[in-house]
Design a protein around this motif. Structure first.
Motif, PDB file in Angstrom:
ATOM      1  N   VAL A 107       0.859  -1.193   0.000  1.00  0.00           N
ATOM      2  CA  VAL A 107       0.000   0.000   0.000  1.00  0.00           C
ATOM      3  C   VAL A 107       0.898   1.247   0.000  1.00  0.00           C
ATOM      4  N   PRO A 108       1.034   1.893  -1.164  1.00  0.00           N
ATOM      5  CA  PRO A 108       1.837   3.121  -1.189  1.00  0.00           C
ATOM      6  C   PRO A 108       1.042   4.313  -0.663  1.00  0.00           C
ATOM      7  N   THR A 109       1.637   5.089   0.218  1.00  0.00           N
ATOM      8  CA  THR A 109       0.965   6.295   0.741  1.00  0.00           C
ATOM      9  C   THR A 109       1.992   7.414   0.919  1.00  0.00           C
ATOM     10  N   MET A 110       1.445   8.598   1.189  1.00  0.00           N
ATOM     11  CA  MET A 110       2.303   9.721   1.561  1.00  0.00           C
ATOM     12  C   MET A 110       2.131  10.043   3.047  1.00  0.00           C
ATOM     13  N   GLY A 111       1.569   9.095   3.794  1.00  0.00           N
ATOM     14  CA  GLY A 111       1.421   9.296   5.242  1.00  0.00           C
ATOM     15  C   GLY A 111       0.236  10.183   5.578  1.00  0.00           C
ATOM     16  N   LEU A 145      -2.046   9.461   7.717  1.00  0.00           N
ATOM     17  CA  LEU A 145      -3.027   8.429   7.406  1.00  0.00           C
ATOM     18  C   LEU A 145      -4.402   8.707   8.008  1.00  0.00           C
ATOM     19  N   HIS A 146      -5.420   8.391   7.235  1.00  0.00           N
ATOM     20  CA  HIS A 146      -6.806   8.501   7.703  1.00  0.00           C
ATOM     21  C   HIS A 146      -7.524   7.211   7.323  1.00  0.00           C
ATOM     22  N   GLU A 147      -8.826   7.196   7.576  1.00  0.00           N
ATOM     23  CA  GLU A 147      -9.570   5.949   7.339  1.00  0.00           C
ATOM     24  C   GLU A 147      -9.532   5.487   5.887  1.00  0.00           C
ATOM     25  N   GLY A 148      -9.377   6.428   4.958  1.00  0.00           N
ATOM     26  CA  GLY A 148      -9.267   6.058   3.543  1.00  0.00           C
ATOM     27  C   GLY A 148      -8.064   5.146   3.331  1.00  0.00           C
ATOM     28  N   HIS A 149      -6.911   5.580   3.841  1.00  0.00           N
ATOM     29  CA  HIS A 149      -5.701   4.750   3.720  1.00  0.00           C
ATOM     30  C   HIS A 149      -5.888   3.426   4.455  1.00  0.00           C
ATOM     31  N   LEU A 150      -6.468   3.529   5.641  1.00  0.00           N
ATOM     32  CA  LEU A 150      -6.547   2.332   6.487  1.00  0.00           C
ATOM     33  C   LEU A 150      -7.466   1.269   5.882  1.00  0.00           C
ATOM     34  N   PHE A 183      -2.362  -1.826  -3.660  1.00  0.00           N
ATOM     35  CA  PHE A 183      -3.695  -1.316  -3.338  1.00  0.00           C
ATOM     36  C   PHE A 183      -3.740   0.196  -3.535  1.00  0.00           C
ATOM     37  N   PHE A 184      -4.739   0.634  -4.304  1.00  0.00           N
ATOM     38  CA  PHE A 184      -4.903   2.059  -4.585  1.00  0.00           C
ATOM     39  C   PHE A 184      -6.360   2.451  -4.357  1.00  0.00           C
ATOM     40  N   GLY A 185      -6.593   3.712  -4.035  1.00  0.00           N
ATOM     41  CA  GLY A 185      -7.944   4.187  -3.762  1.00  0.00           C
ATOM     42  C   GLY A 185      -8.596   4.774  -5.008  1.00  0.00           C
ATOM     43  N   GLN A 186      -9.870   4.489  -5.169  1.00  0.00           N
ATOM     44  CA  GLN A 186     -10.662   5.056  -6.267  1.00  0.00           C
ATOM     45  C   GLN A 186     -10.746   6.578  -6.160  1.00  0.00           C
ATOM     46  N   LYS A 187     -10.486   7.091  -4.950  1.00  0.00           N
ATOM     47  CA  LYS A 187     -10.481   8.545  -4.732  1.00  0.00           C
ATOM     48  C   LYS A 187      -9.636   9.233  -5.811  1.00  0.00           C
ATOM     49  N   ASP A 188      -8.472   8.645  -6.115  1.00  0.00           N
ATOM     50  CA  ASP A 188      -7.593   9.216  -7.137  1.00  0.00           C
ATOM     51  C   ASP A 188      -7.779   8.427  -8.433  1.00  0.00           C
ATOM     52  N   ALA A 189      -8.918   8.658  -9.074  1.00  0.00           N
ATOM     53  CA  ALA A 189      -9.328   7.820 -10.202  1.00  0.00           C
ATOM     54  C   ALA A 189      -8.333   7.891 -11.364  1.00  0.00           C
ATOM     55  N   HIS A 211      -9.717   0.192  -4.314  1.00  0.00           N
ATOM     56  CA  HIS A 211     -10.650   0.211  -3.180  1.00  0.00           C
ATOM     57  C   HIS A 211     -11.596   1.416  -3.311  1.00  0.00           C
ATOM     58  N   PRO A 212     -12.883   1.217  -2.997  1.00  0.00           N
ATOM     59  CA  PRO A 212     -13.838   2.331  -3.125  1.00  0.00           C
ATOM     60  C   PRO A 212     -13.479   3.536  -2.237  1.00  0.00           C
ATOM     61  N   ILE A 213     -14.070   4.663  -2.553  1.00  0.00           N
ATOM     62  CA  ILE A 213     -13.777   5.906  -1.811  1.00  0.00           C
ATOM     63  C   ILE A 213     -14.392   5.837  -0.413  1.00  0.00           C
ATOM     64  N   VAL A 214     -13.590   6.141   0.588  1.00  0.00           N
ATOM     65  CA  VAL A 214     -14.089   6.215   1.965  1.00  0.00           C
ATOM     66  C   VAL A 214     -14.458   7.675   2.239  1.00  0.00           C
ATOM     67  N   ARG A 215     -15.640   7.875   2.817  1.00  0.00           N
ATOM     68  CA  ARG A 215     -16.172   9.233   2.984  1.00  0.00           C
ATOM     69  C   ARG A 215     -16.417   9.587   4.436  1.00  0.00           C
ATOM     70  N   ALA A 244     -15.317  13.155   0.569  1.00  0.00           N
ATOM     71  CA  ALA A 244     -14.296  12.109   0.445  1.00  0.00           C
ATOM     72  C   ALA A 244     -13.159  12.396   1.414  1.00  0.00           C
ATOM     73  N   MET A 245     -12.721  11.378   2.151  1.00  0.00           N
ATOM     74  CA  MET A 245     -11.633  11.603   3.107  1.00  0.00           C
ATOM     75  C   MET A 245     -10.349  11.965   2.381  1.00  0.00           C
ATOM     76  N   SER A 246      -9.636  12.920   2.951  1.00  0.00           N
ATOM     77  CA  SER A 246      -8.380  13.362   2.371  1.00  0.00           C
ATOM     78  C   SER A 246      -7.577  14.063   3.461  1.00  0.00           C
TER      79      SER A 246
HETATM   80  P1  AMP Z   1      -1.966   9.449  -0.612  1.00  0.00           P
HETATM   81  O1  AMP Z   1      -1.313   9.256   0.722  1.00  0.00           O
HETATM   82  O2  AMP Z   1      -2.839  10.641  -0.694  1.00  0.00           O
HETATM   83  O3  AMP Z   1      -0.997   9.302  -1.757  1.00  0.00           O
HETATM   84  O4  AMP Z   1      -2.969   8.224  -0.754  1.00  0.00           O
HETATM   85  C1  AMP Z   1      -2.518   6.891  -0.658  1.00  0.00           C
HETATM   86  C2  AMP Z   1      -3.585   5.984  -1.184  1.00  0.00           C
HETATM   87  O5  AMP Z   1      -4.776   6.108  -0.402  1.00  0.00           O
HETATM   88  C3  AMP Z   1      -3.974   6.309  -2.628  1.00  0.00           C
HETATM   89  O6  AMP Z   1      -4.122   5.104  -3.357  1.00  0.00           O
HETATM   90  C4  AMP Z   1      -5.282   7.039  -2.463  1.00  0.00           C
HETATM   91  O7  AMP Z   1      -6.131   6.926  -3.584  1.00  0.00           O
HETATM   92  C5  AMP Z   1      -5.863   6.312  -1.262  1.00  0.00           C
HETATM   93  N1  AMP Z   1      -6.890   7.139  -0.622  1.00  0.00           N
HETATM   94  C6  AMP Z   1      -6.758   8.408  -0.177  1.00  0.00           C
HETATM   95  N2  AMP Z   1      -7.926   8.868   0.291  1.00  0.00           N
HETATM   96  C7  AMP Z   1      -8.838   7.873   0.121  1.00  0.00           C
HETATM   97  C8  AMP Z   1     -10.225   7.732   0.392  1.00  0.00           C
HETATM   98  N3  AMP Z   1     -10.937   8.720   0.933  1.00  0.00           N
HETATM   99  N4  AMP Z   1     -10.816   6.562   0.077  1.00  0.00           N
HETATM  100  C9  AMP Z   1     -10.111   5.546  -0.494  1.00  0.00           C
HETATM  101  N5  AMP Z   1      -8.795   5.620  -0.775  1.00  0.00           N
HETATM  102  C10 AMP Z   1      -8.160   6.764  -0.475  1.00  0.00           C
END
Ligand code: AMP
Length: 284
Positions: free
Chosen positions: A27-31, A33-38, A145-151, A173-177, A183-185
């Motif tokens: 799961v690549p992230t930029m830290g 972290l919120h429920e979307g990442h989790l 694993f990537f989030g649909q948030k960033d389509a 993974h679907p968008i977590v709101r 949308a969580m961000s």
């Molecule tokens: P980021 O840290 O913003 O690069 O996000 C890391 C991953 O989490 C990416 O694949 C995003 O699409 C996903 N992500 C961020 N926010 C959400 C969200 N609200 N719902 C689902 N996935 C998300």
């Protein structure tokens, strides 16, 4: 859970895991972290023997230095959360570890990267594609694993994975709101309380397009107009774009037929840029 900073260490570790026939979920992230990442982490935990989460605020995907500087960073807090979710390894390299001296090789995905987010953020997807390539090469995950948030990012990563022949399956993974529908961000924390409440208009507008679609509307301009009008009815919201595009090629669609269509939107609240989207398809 172990926190790893070195590319070589994570590479040798994953080499060993592969020899042991363990499936690796990444799961690549930029830290921050919120429920979307989790939710991505949870899915990875369910599907894979070993879960690796990277935390790297990737400088090459920011075209705005202030945005990069202001990006929230909290490695200790993130690591505590990830330990709770039974993550095995956190890969948290510093910039020099990823972009060594004289770094000069970039990955550019044609066609998918100049529109939508790419139009407002020149070079963004070149940075994303480059860092994901480096991470995939280093970790060689079975599933990522990537989030649909960033389509658009999903479309770019799927293309790149196919084109460069990575043996990695992309799981979306679907968008977590939030409860309001927003949308969580990690950017939401930078909205004022009022802006945050008003930002729920974005999802409300997207939902209206789904209702219209279900009621038989197939004209993309009309669906886009629904979003435009609703978002513009909110004085704090400044619409950047609303687009109705093919979900895979991201090409503009005029009349919706059997293929999946993405309604993507970007809205500014003050200096904060929010994105969201919804997928329309015949099954809905
Ligand atoms: P980021 O840290 O913003 O690069 O996000 C890391 C991953 O989490 C990416 O694949 C995003 O699409 C996903 N992500 C961020 N926010 C959400 C969200 N609200 N719902 C689902 N996935 C998300």
């Amino acid at each position: 859970m172990e926190i790893i900073n070195r590319k070589q260490r994570i590479a040798s570790l994953t080499r060993k895991l592969r020899r042991e026939n363990k499936t690796i979920g990444f799961v690549p992230t930029m830290g921050a972290l919120h429920e979307g990442h989790l939710s991505l982490v949870k899915e990875a935990r369910q599907m894979c023997d070993v879960v690796i989460v990277s935390i790297f605020v990737n400088p090459t995907q920011f075209n705005d230095k202030t945005d990069l500087d202001k990006y929230p960073r909290d490695l200790a807090g993130d690591a505590a959360l990830l330990a709770e979710f039974q993550v095995d390894y956190v890969f948290a390299p510093d910039e020099r570890e990823i972009y060594g001296e004289n770094f000069s090789t970039f990955v550019y995905v044609e066609n998918l990267t100049e529109t939508l987010e790419g139009a407002s953020r020149p070079g963004h997807f070149r940075g994303v594609a480059t860092v994901v390539t480096i991470l995939f090469n280093t970790i060689r995950p079975d599933f990522a694993f990537f989030g649909q948030k960033d389509a658009q990012q999903v479309a770019v990563i799927k293309r790149l994975t196919k084109d460069l022949g990575f043996d990695t399956e992309i799981v979306v993974h679907p968008i977590v709101r939030e409860e309001s529908g927003l949308a969580m961000s990690s950017r939401n924390a930078r909205l004022s309380e009022e802006e945050r409440a008003k930002a729920s208009i974005i999802y409300k507008a997207l939902r209206e397009t789904k209702i219209a679609f279900r009621n038989g509307e197939r004209n993309a301009s009309k669906l886009a107009e629904i979003v435009r009008q609703m978002v513009e009815s909110e004085p704090l919201a400044m619409l950047d774009y609303v687009a109705v595009v093919d979900n895979e090629t991201l090409e503009n669609v005029e009349k919706i037929d059997d293929t999946e269509v993405l309604v993507a939107v970007a809205v500014n609240f003050g200096k904060i840029r929010l994105i969201d989207n919804i997928i329309l398809n015949k099954k809905q």
